[in-house]
Design a protein around this motif. Structure first.
Motif, PDB file in Angstrom:
ATOM      1  N   LEU A 103       0.824  -1.210   0.000  1.00  0.00           N
ATOM      2  CA  LEU A 103       0.000   0.000   0.000  1.00  0.00           C
ATOM      3  C   LEU A 103       0.856   1.258   0.000  1.00  0.00           C
ATOM      4  CD1 LEU A 103      -2.676  -1.134   2.602  1.00  0.00           C
ATOM      5  CD2 LEU A 103      -2.834  -1.196   0.117  1.00  0.00           C
ATOM      6  N   SER A 131       3.083  -5.530   8.265  1.00  0.00           N
ATOM      7  CA  SER A 131       1.798  -5.377   8.952  1.00  0.00           C
ATOM      8  C   SER A 131       1.935  -5.450  10.474  1.00  0.00           C
ATOM      9  CB  SER A 131       0.805  -6.430   8.455  1.00  0.00           C
ATOM     10  OG  SER A 131       1.347  -7.734   8.589  1.00  0.00           O
ATOM     11  N   THR A 148      -3.405  -1.491   6.549  1.00  0.00           N
ATOM     12  CA  THR A 148      -2.958  -2.883   6.555  1.00  0.00           C
ATOM     13  C   THR A 148      -4.120  -3.798   6.176  1.00  0.00           C
ATOM     14  OG1 THR A 148      -3.608  -3.497   8.814  1.00  0.00           O
ATOM     15  CG2 THR A 148      -1.532  -2.297   8.573  1.00  0.00           C
ATOM     16  N   PRO A 149      -3.808  -5.075   5.888  1.00  0.00           N
ATOM     17  CA  PRO A 149      -4.896  -6.048   5.766  1.00  0.00           C
ATOM     18  C   PRO A 149      -5.639  -6.171   7.088  1.00  0.00           C
ATOM     19  CG  PRO A 149      -2.859  -6.916   4.826  1.00  0.00           C
ATOM     20  CD  PRO A 149      -2.493  -5.653   5.547  1.00  0.00           C
ATOM     21  N   GLU A 165      -8.243  -6.515  -1.831  1.00  0.00           N
ATOM     22  CA  GLU A 165      -7.003  -6.618  -2.590  1.00  0.00           C
ATOM     23  C   GLU A 165      -6.803  -8.065  -3.027  1.00  0.00           C
ATOM     24  OE1 GLU A 165      -2.698  -4.743  -1.920  1.00  0.00           O
ATOM     25  OE2 GLU A 165      -3.117  -6.372  -0.518  1.00  0.00           O
ATOM     26  N   SER A 243       0.530  -8.877  -4.563  1.00  0.00           N
ATOM     27  CA  SER A 243      -0.793  -8.266  -4.675  1.00  0.00           C
ATOM     28  C   SER A 243      -0.880  -7.450  -5.957  1.00  0.00           C
ATOM     29  CB  SER A 243      -1.076  -7.364  -3.479  1.00  0.00           C
ATOM     30  OG  SER A 243      -0.314  -6.171  -3.574  1.00  0.00           O
ATOM     31  N   THR A 245      -2.422  -4.724  -6.266  1.00  0.00           N
ATOM     32  CA  THR A 245      -2.247  -3.314  -5.898  1.00  0.00           C
ATOM     33  C   THR A 245      -0.786  -2.905  -5.984  1.00  0.00           C
ATOM     34  OG1 THR A 245      -4.099  -3.533  -4.358  1.00  0.00           O
ATOM     35  CG2 THR A 245      -2.699  -1.599  -4.103  1.00  0.00           C
ATOM     36  N   ARG A 267      -7.817 -10.256   0.308  1.00  0.00           N
ATOM     37  CA  ARG A 267      -7.710  -9.723   1.665  1.00  0.00           C
ATOM     38  C   ARG A 267      -8.313  -8.330   1.722  1.00  0.00           C
ATOM     39  NH1 ARG A 267      -1.109  -9.144   2.202  1.00  0.00           N
ATOM     40  NH2 ARG A 267      -0.787  -7.580   0.557  1.00  0.00           N
ATOM     41  N   ILE A 269      -8.427  -4.689   2.839  1.00  0.00           N
ATOM     42  CA  ILE A 269      -7.512  -3.639   3.281  1.00  0.00           C
ATOM     43  C   ILE A 269      -8.286  -2.660   4.158  1.00  0.00           C
ATOM     44  CG2 ILE A 269      -6.028  -1.745   2.545  1.00  0.00           C
ATOM     45  CD1 ILE A 269      -4.951  -4.591   1.998  1.00  0.00           C
TER      46      ILE A 269
END
Length: 294
Positions: A103, A131, A148-149, A165, A243, A245, A267, A269
């Protein structure tokens, strides 16, 4: 007994108008109340501030000196009131953000840019960490917000879901797996795998899925940087999982992304804040920006 700011205000009104009646009107008090306030101030200072004559009021030398000090104090308080109103409204302040690498490379900079477009006087700092570290920094108050996730044991955090994500396999051009549009975790097992040597959420997910298949993950390569990982994949030395992203921030020339068809490959986000701390106006404003981003 200390001098009150109200006494200073009354003094300044009289010093500026040199009229007891006008100063009383400006202060919204009676003239006797104004005279009493000035006398108490002079008593506290131990000096006369005004020379009073029948039709004339004039500052003494001490009054002139006190006027300069009182004016500075008044301006400082007025300025402080403006600054605190700006802080309360979210126009000023500081915002510390922690974000996981996937991210921090793309989503977080876009969110910060959108936020600063609306709030240019906020000082924003971004820390890119794994994370677990994001959550640790949020716990101890080093940061205001973590991107974070979703965290399963998150009672100590407010978790605001932002988007889903997707994880997928990154393959060299022409790899046999590119013939499939969707992959399973089992599809990855026969091929050399490159992973980032960390304890982050992505690595934990890959380890967990390989264990479910009855295998212990034994990567062909463990690297520290995503750029190194993509270089190895590009040369056909391995495949990897990242990911979507994060991949938006890299040159994918000679690389192919294939999504993994599994619930574990998606997951949520979240924007995380601490349950134990009152959020600043800047945090609330940043959350609103994130919630409206495409």
């Amino acid at each position: 007994m200390n001098i009150t700011f109200r006494q200073v205000e009354v003094f300044l009104a009289l010093a500026r108008t040199l009229s007891f009646s006008q100063a009383a009107r400006d202060c919204h008090i009676s003239q006797p109340a104004l005279s009493s306030s000035i006398k108490k101030l002079e008593s506290l200072l131990g000096a006369q501030l005004f020379d009073r004559h029948t039709r004339k009021v004039k500052l003494t030398v001490v009054g002139q000196e006190f006027y300069a000090l009182a004016t500075t104090l008044d301006e400082s308080i007025q300025h402080s009131q403006v600054r605190i109103r700006e802080f309360i409204s979210g126009e000023r302040g500081k915002l510390m953000i922690a974000a996981v690498p996937s991210l921090a490379a793309g989503y977080a900079p876009r969110a910060i840019a959108a936020f600063l477009h609306r709030h240019p006087d906020i000082d924003v700092q971004l820390v890119d960490v794994l994370s677990d570290q994001c959550l640790d920094m949020l716990r101890i108050g080093t940061v205001d917000v973590a991107l974070t996730p979703a965290y399963a044991e998150g009672r100590e955090f407010h978790q605001t879901a932002l988007f889903e994500e997707a994880l997928g396999a990154v393959l060299p051009q022409g790899h046999v797996l590119t013939e499939k549009q969707l992959l399973s975790w089992a599809d990855l097992k026969p091929y050399p795998l490159v992973v980032v040597n960390s304890t982050g959420h992505l690595r934990q997910t890959i380890d967990t899925e390989f264990r479910r298949l009855g295998f212990l993950l034994e990567p062909a390569y463990e690297v520290a940087q995503v750029g190194t990982m993509l270089g190895l994949i590009r040369e056909g030395l391995a495949i990897g999982v990242l990911s979507k992203t994060l991949l938006e921030c890299f040159d994918l020339d000679h690389l192919t992304f294939r999504p993994i068809d599994s619930l574990s490959a998606f997951r949520t986000i979240c924007l995380m804040t601490s349950v134990s701390r009152t959020q600043t106006p800047a945090v609330d404003a940043f959350m609103k920006v994130c919630m409206t981003m495409p």
